[in-house]
Design an enzyme around this catalytic site. Structure first.
Site, mmCIF file in Angstrom:
data_model
loop_
_atom_site.group_PDB
_atom_site.id
_atom_site.type_symbol
_atom_site.label_atom_id
_atom_site.label_comp_id
_atom_site.label_asym_id
_atom_site.label_seq_id
_atom_site.Cartn_x
_atom_site.Cartn_y
_atom_site.Cartn_z
ATOM 1 C CG ASP A 1 -88.227 24.807 38.532
ATOM 2 O OD1 ASP A 1 -88.032 23.737 37.923
ATOM 3 O OD2 ASP A 1 -88.196 24.903 39.764
ATOM 4 C CG HIS B 1 -85.873 29.435 36.876
ATOM 5 N ND1 HIS B 1 -84.697 29.240 37.562
ATOM 6 C CD2 HIS B 1 -86.880 29.318 37.780
ATOM 7 C CE1 HIS B 1 -84.980 29.028 38.852
ATOM 8 N NE2 HIS B 1 -86.297 29.066 39.013
#
Ligand SMILES: [Zn+2]
Length: 184
Positions: free
Chosen positions: A6, A154
């Site tokens: 992400d 992430h």
């Protein structure tokens, strides 16, 4: 199991993640921020070219997006999809992940209207937290994953050095356990 990354694309971390995934022959899902897709279109093109799945993660990570008006949510998600498709012509954005997982029925409905399935996660090692060590991130992911897991990582946060360190051992261990990766 599925790995999801992400908050990118990030010039600092996305290329490293792509290199590691390519070396292990792993396809993953990237939940992209529209503004960064616009800023770094070449990274979006790289992600798409390597066969990873694309996911809309809002224009600028607006945590309260789901409480906006339907029209505003639609504009935000459409603008993000437009930036992604402009960077990677022909790419399909089949998923939406709400910033912070702060889902609302409205956000899910608008995303569905735009052809996107809403995608949450089952394993979250908080790898964006710079206090987490690579060993902590690795152990969290390995201890809590089971077949069908959707792991939240992430490639777009301030310092993902520890995540990158964890990812290498996570990939090796999952392969040893016989997991097969799905790009969703
Ligand atoms: Zn996010």
């Amino acid at each position: 199991m599925a790995l999801t990354f992400d908050d990118g694309p990030s010039p600092e971390w996305t290329p490293r993640v792509l290199d590691m995934l390519r070396e292990q022959g792993v396809k993953a899902t990237f939940c992209l921020i529209g503004a960064y897709a616009e800023a770094y279109p070449e990274l979006v093109a790289d992600i798409a070219r390597e066969g990873h799945t694309l996911c809309n993660h809002s224009w600028f990570h607006e945590f309260d997006l789901g409480r906006w008006s339907e029209e505003q949510v639609r504009a935000n998600l459409q603008r993000t999809n437009d930036a992604i498709v402009k960077a990677a012509p022909g790419a399909e954005v089949g998923y939406f992940r709400h910033p912070g997982g702060q889902w609302t029925d409205r956000a899910i409905a608008v995303a569905a209207d735009l052809g996107m399935e809403s995608l949450h996660w089952t394993v979250d090692p908080s790898d964006w937290d710079t206090r987490k060590t690579a060993a902590q991130i690795r152990d969290h992911v390995l201890d809590r994953s089971a077949p069908g897991a959707i792991v939240l990582l992430h490639d777009g946060a301030s310092n993902q050095e520890d995540m990158c360190g964890a990812l290498a051992s996570v990939l090796a261990e999952f392969t040893r356990r016989g997991y097969v990766y799905s790009a969703l």
